[in-house]
Design a protein around this motif. Structure first.
Motif, PDB file in Angstrom:
ATOM      1  N   ILE A 149       0.848  -1.199   0.000  1.00  0.00           N
ATOM      2  CA  ILE A 149       0.000   0.000   0.000  1.00  0.00           C
ATOM      3  C   ILE A 149       0.880   1.244   0.000  1.00  0.00           C
ATOM      4  O   ILE A 149       1.850   1.339   0.761  1.00  0.00           O
ATOM      5  CB  ILE A 149      -0.938  -0.017   1.224  1.00  0.00           C
ATOM      6  CG1 ILE A 149      -1.825  -1.285   1.187  1.00  0.00           C
ATOM      7  CG2 ILE A 149      -1.800   1.233   1.270  1.00  0.00           C
ATOM      8  CD1 ILE A 149      -2.643  -1.485   2.431  1.00  0.00           C
ATOM      9  N   ASN A 150       0.540   2.213  -0.857  1.00  0.00           N
ATOM     10  CA  ASN A 150       1.243   3.492  -0.917  1.00  0.00           C
ATOM     11  C   ASN A 150       0.319   4.596  -0.373  1.00  0.00           C
ATOM     12  O   ASN A 150      -0.890   4.614  -0.645  1.00  0.00           O
ATOM     13  CB  ASN A 150       1.639   3.832  -2.361  1.00  0.00           C
ATOM     14  CG  ASN A 150       2.566   2.781  -2.953  1.00  0.00           C
ATOM     15  OD1 ASN A 150       3.628   2.530  -2.407  1.00  0.00           O
ATOM     16  ND2 ASN A 150       2.145   2.163  -4.041  1.00  0.00           N
ATOM     17  N   ALA A 151       0.869   5.524   0.383  1.00  0.00           N
ATOM     18  CA  ALA A 151       0.080   6.636   0.921  1.00  0.00           C
ATOM     19  C   ALA A 151      -0.387   7.541  -0.220  1.00  0.00           C
ATOM     20  O   ALA A 151       0.362   7.826  -1.161  1.00  0.00           O
ATOM     21  CB  ALA A 151       0.898   7.426   1.938  1.00  0.00           C
ATOM     22  N   GLY A 152      -1.668   7.991  -0.133  1.00  0.00           N
ATOM     23  CA  GLY A 152      -2.209   8.892  -1.147  1.00  0.00           C
ATOM     24  C   GLY A 152      -2.551   8.209  -2.445  1.00  0.00           C
ATOM     25  O   GLY A 152      -2.493   8.827  -3.507  1.00  0.00           O
ATOM     26  N   GLN A 153      -2.924   6.908  -2.405  1.00  0.00           N
ATOM     27  CA  GLN A 153      -3.217   6.147  -3.617  1.00  0.00           C
ATOM     28  C   GLN A 153      -4.714   5.856  -3.681  1.00  0.00           C
ATOM     29  O   GLN A 153      -5.371   5.611  -2.661  1.00  0.00           O
ATOM     30  CB  GLN A 153      -2.434   4.819  -3.627  1.00  0.00           C
ATOM     31  CG  GLN A 153      -2.569   4.034  -4.916  1.00  0.00           C
ATOM     32  CD  GLN A 153      -1.665   2.793  -4.909  1.00  0.00           C
ATOM     33  OE1 GLN A 153      -1.038   2.485  -3.902  1.00  0.00           O
ATOM     34  NE2 GLN A 153      -1.601   2.121  -6.038  1.00  0.00           N
ATOM     35  N   THR A 154      -5.263   5.911  -4.888  1.00  0.00           N
ATOM     36  CA  THR A 154      -6.656   5.554  -5.123  1.00  0.00           C
ATOM     37  C   THR A 154      -6.696   4.275  -5.954  1.00  0.00           C
ATOM     38  O   THR A 154      -6.032   4.182  -6.992  1.00  0.00           O
ATOM     39  CB  THR A 154      -7.404   6.674  -5.860  1.00  0.00           C
ATOM     40  OG1 THR A 154      -7.352   7.857  -5.068  1.00  0.00           O
ATOM     41  CG2 THR A 154      -8.861   6.287  -6.097  1.00  0.00           C
ATOM     42  N   VAL A 155      -7.492   3.294  -5.499  1.00  0.00           N
ATOM     43  CA  VAL A 155      -7.563   1.990  -6.157  1.00  0.00           C
ATOM     44  C   VAL A 155      -9.014   1.695  -6.472  1.00  0.00           C
ATOM     45  O   VAL A 155      -9.901   1.869  -5.610  1.00  0.00           O
ATOM     46  CB  VAL A 155      -6.971   0.878  -5.266  1.00  0.00           C
ATOM     47  CG1 VAL A 155      -7.172  -0.479  -5.924  1.00  0.00           C
ATOM     48  CG2 VAL A 155      -5.497   1.134  -4.999  1.00  0.00           C
ATOM     49  N   SER A 156      -9.295   1.224  -7.698  1.00  0.00           N
ATOM     50  CA  SER A 156     -10.638   0.810  -8.110  1.00  0.00           C
ATOM     51  C   SER A 156     -10.590  -0.673  -8.462  1.00  0.00           C
ATOM     52  O   SER A 156      -9.694  -1.120  -9.195  1.00  0.00           O
ATOM     53  CB  SER A 156     -11.115   1.620  -9.320  1.00  0.00           C
ATOM     54  OG  SER A 156     -11.229   2.995  -8.981  1.00  0.00           O
ATOM     55  N   LEU A 157     -11.585  -1.447  -7.930  1.00  0.00           N
ATOM     56  CA  LEU A 157     -11.641  -2.898  -8.145  1.00  0.00           C
ATOM     57  C   LEU A 157     -12.997  -3.261  -8.733  1.00  0.00           C
ATOM     58  O   LEU A 157     -14.039  -2.964  -8.145  1.00  0.00           O
ATOM     59  CB  LEU A 157     -11.429  -3.637  -6.825  1.00  0.00           C
ATOM     60  CG  LEU A 157     -11.602  -5.161  -6.859  1.00  0.00           C
ATOM     61  CD1 LEU A 157     -10.604  -5.809  -7.807  1.00  0.00           C
ATOM     62  CD2 LEU A 157     -11.479  -5.747  -5.460  1.00  0.00           C
ATOM     63  N   LYS A 158     -12.981  -3.914  -9.910  1.00  0.00           N
ATOM     64  CA  LYS A 158     -14.194  -4.398 -10.557  1.00  0.00           C
ATOM     65  C   LYS A 158     -14.343  -5.885 -10.240  1.00  0.00           C
ATOM     66  O   LYS A 158     -13.461  -6.685 -10.547  1.00  0.00           O
ATOM     67  CB  LYS A 158     -14.092  -4.187 -12.071  1.00  0.00           C
ATOM     68  CG  LYS A 158     -15.285  -4.743 -12.853  1.00  0.00           C
ATOM     69  CD  LYS A 158     -15.056  -4.562 -14.356  1.00  0.00           C
ATOM     70  CE  LYS A 158     -16.187  -5.177 -15.168  1.00  0.00           C
ATOM     71  NZ  LYS A 158     -15.957  -5.048 -16.621  1.00  0.00           N
ATOM     72  N   VAL A 159     -15.502  -6.240  -9.610  1.00  0.00           N
ATOM     73  CA  VAL A 159     -15.753  -7.622  -9.182  1.00  0.00           C
ATOM     74  C   VAL A 159     -16.874  -8.197 -10.034  1.00  0.00           C
ATOM     75  O   VAL A 159     -17.976  -7.643 -10.078  1.00  0.00           O
ATOM     76  CB  VAL A 159     -16.125  -7.686  -7.686  1.00  0.00           C
ATOM     77  CG1 VAL A 159     -16.393  -9.135  -7.284  1.00  0.00           C
ATOM     78  CG2 VAL A 159     -15.021  -7.072  -6.833  1.00  0.00           C
TER      79      VAL A 159
END
Length: 516
Positions: free
Chosen positions: A453-463
């Motif tokens: 995990i990196n600080a200030g990161q946005t992650v989107s996950l398609k399930v």
């Protein structure tokens, strides 16, 4: 059991036992329905939607009394430590293994019904055997009873329904039995008399037979000796025939040669050479012999003058062999040297051509290097000017950090990484990108976790959901809204999970469900 009366659903749903598919009542479902806890963990207990039968797939430990008023189907082993009190029949489909004794009495264990009973050893008497019994199933079977046999009632012998004592008494009391006994005695006396006389006759037969046997033995010995003599005579006759055949062949050849000699002698002319001619011939032979004698004498004189020990024959042969070997080695070396020299000449000529090409290439490379150096110097001047203007410069092959505001005229896109589920775990590796997809397998609980995990990161996950899919969240790396975790929507739909990070410890996420 925890008290749920003062808790909200978001605080107590973990301990709620519910159906695997809680969106429908059990009456609207079919087959065996799995029971799960509040976060979708299977408990190994199934309820049939139609019959309401309960099936337990895990081990069931009971530390107290179990009362069962119906059928109990068990696939596997039943281990009992203690008493087992059962009222009614027990049907066992398979083997029953008992480590210890089985005690039975009239009060609790009266009757055992079985088709086939194998008993290795009967350690005590059977007190009662109710009903009819059959010992053995074939005529060749043998029943051995050690000790006395007491039969107080009737037994069947060849169809007779009378007991043995009664039959014997009847036979003894009847006149026919006595008459039969007397006639049997008379016949036995006659047989004894005949046997005595026959023994006397047999004694005479035995004496005669012994004398005949002796004569036969003597005759067999004589016959064997005659056979040996005849065999020896046959062998001698066979060898003599071979010898006679050789004599006959020699005699025939001698006769032939004698006949030929007689014919030759007859054909000779008594005057085919005169005595004078024979003397002349003899004189010439004598002269020739004298010449030969002189030459032989000279040769013997020369030979006698030779020293026989100036060199040993074996040493001379060894020396000659070594000289031959040396000459052979010299010839081989000379031949190989010729080949090597020829190859060296060919190589030298080709090397000269190669060296000339290298010299030409070196000259052209030097010119090229000079041009490259000139270009590099000009590029370095431009880079120095760029660094002076921007204090740094961006590269495409390494990570770059920008300070200050950045304005981009256009779009920025990132790679979409497909997550591979391993051991029912879907790991979000934040170091590989910001956009991820995953397809949940059918009928499996998938565990989500986050790494790097990196600080200030946005992650989107398609399930992409599937049939009977469940999911759980690793609370050590992912925190969901209100701590509710994540439950996939209905099969063949799309859920979007969005995460943000503020440090390297957790991803904080929210869920958007049922994107059809």
């Amino acid at each position: 059991m925890s008290n749920l009366k003062d808790l909200f659903i978001s605080q107590s749903f973990f301990g709620i036992i519910n159906l695997e598919n809680s969106t429908q009542p059990i009456t609207s479902q079919s087959g065996d329905i799995q029971l799960q806890d509040g976060i979708g963990t299977n408990l190994g207990i199934f309820i049939n939607a139609s019959t309401k039968d309960v099936t337990i797939s895990n081990k069931l430990n009971v530390d107290d009394t179990v009362d069962i008023d119906g059928d109990l189907d068990v696939t596997g082993n039943i281990y009992l430590s203690g008493s087992w009190i059962h009222t009614g029949s027990i049907d066992v489909k398979g083997d029953v293994t008992v480590d210890g004794n089985v005690s039975a009495n009239i009060a609790t264990f009266d009757t055992v019904n079985t088709r086939l009973l194998h008993v290795t050893e009967e350690s005590a008497s059977v007190i009662f055997s109710s009903g009819s019994n059959i010992l053995g199933d074939e005529n060749t079977d043998t029943q051995t009873l050690n000790g006395s046999v007491y039969i107080p009632f009737k037994e069947f012998l060849k169809g007779n329904v009378l007991d043995t004592d009664t039959r014997i008494n009847q036979k003894q009391n009847s006149g026919s039995f006595n008459a039969y006994t007397q006639s049997t005695d008379i016949r036995l006396n006659n047989i004894e008399s005949f046997t005595s006389s026959q023994e006397n006759i047999n004694s005479g037969y035995n004496s005669f037979t012994e004398s005949v046997d002796n004569k036969f033995t003597t005759l067999q010995s004589y016959t064997a000796s005659v056979d040996n003599s005849l065999s020896s005579l046959n062998a001698f006759t066979s060898s003599q025939l071979v010898i006679n055949s050789g004599y006959n062949s020699f005699t025939q050849s001698a006769n032939t040669r004698i006949t030929a000699l007689e014919n030759f002698s007859t054909s000779l002319d008594n005057t085919f050479v005169s005595e004078a001619e024979f003397d002349v011939y003899t004189s010439s032979i004598e002269v020739e012999q004298q010449v030969q004698d002189i030459r032989l004498t000279s040769l013997e004189t020369f030979t006698g003058s030779l020293s026989f020990d100036f060199v040993d024959t074996s040493k001379f042969n060894t020396y000659t062999a070594s000289v031959d070997s040396s000459l052979s080695s010299i010839n081989s070396f000379t031949a190989s040297a010729d080949v090597s020299i020829t190859a060296l000449n060919v190589y030298t000529a080709s090397q000269d051509v190669h060296n000339s090409a290298i010299n030409n290439f070196t000259a052209s490379q030097q010119s090229h290097n000079s041009a490259v150096n000139t270009f590099t110097e000009s590029v370095q001047s431009e880079v120095d000017a760029l660094v002076a203007a921007t204090s740094s410069y961006a590269r495409l092959d390494i990570d770059n950090s920008f300070s200050g505001n950045q304005t981009i005229d256009g779009y920025v896109n990132g790679n979409v990484e497909a997550i591979t589920i391993t051991s029912q775990t879907a790991s979000i590796d934040c170091s590989t990108g910001n956009f991820f997809t995953v397809t949940l397998p059918q009928g499996v609980d998938t565990h989500f976790t986050a790494d790097n995990i990196n600080a200030g990161q946005t992650v989107s996950l398609k399930v992409l959901t599937n049939t009977n899919t469940t999911a759980s969240i690793d609370v050590n790396s992912i925190r969901m809204l209100a701590g509710a975790g994540y439950t996939p929507t209905q099969a063949n739909s799309i859920d979007i999970l969005t995460f943000s990070s503020f440090d390297t410890s957790f991803l904080y996420g929210v869920t958007g469900k049922f994107f059809s």
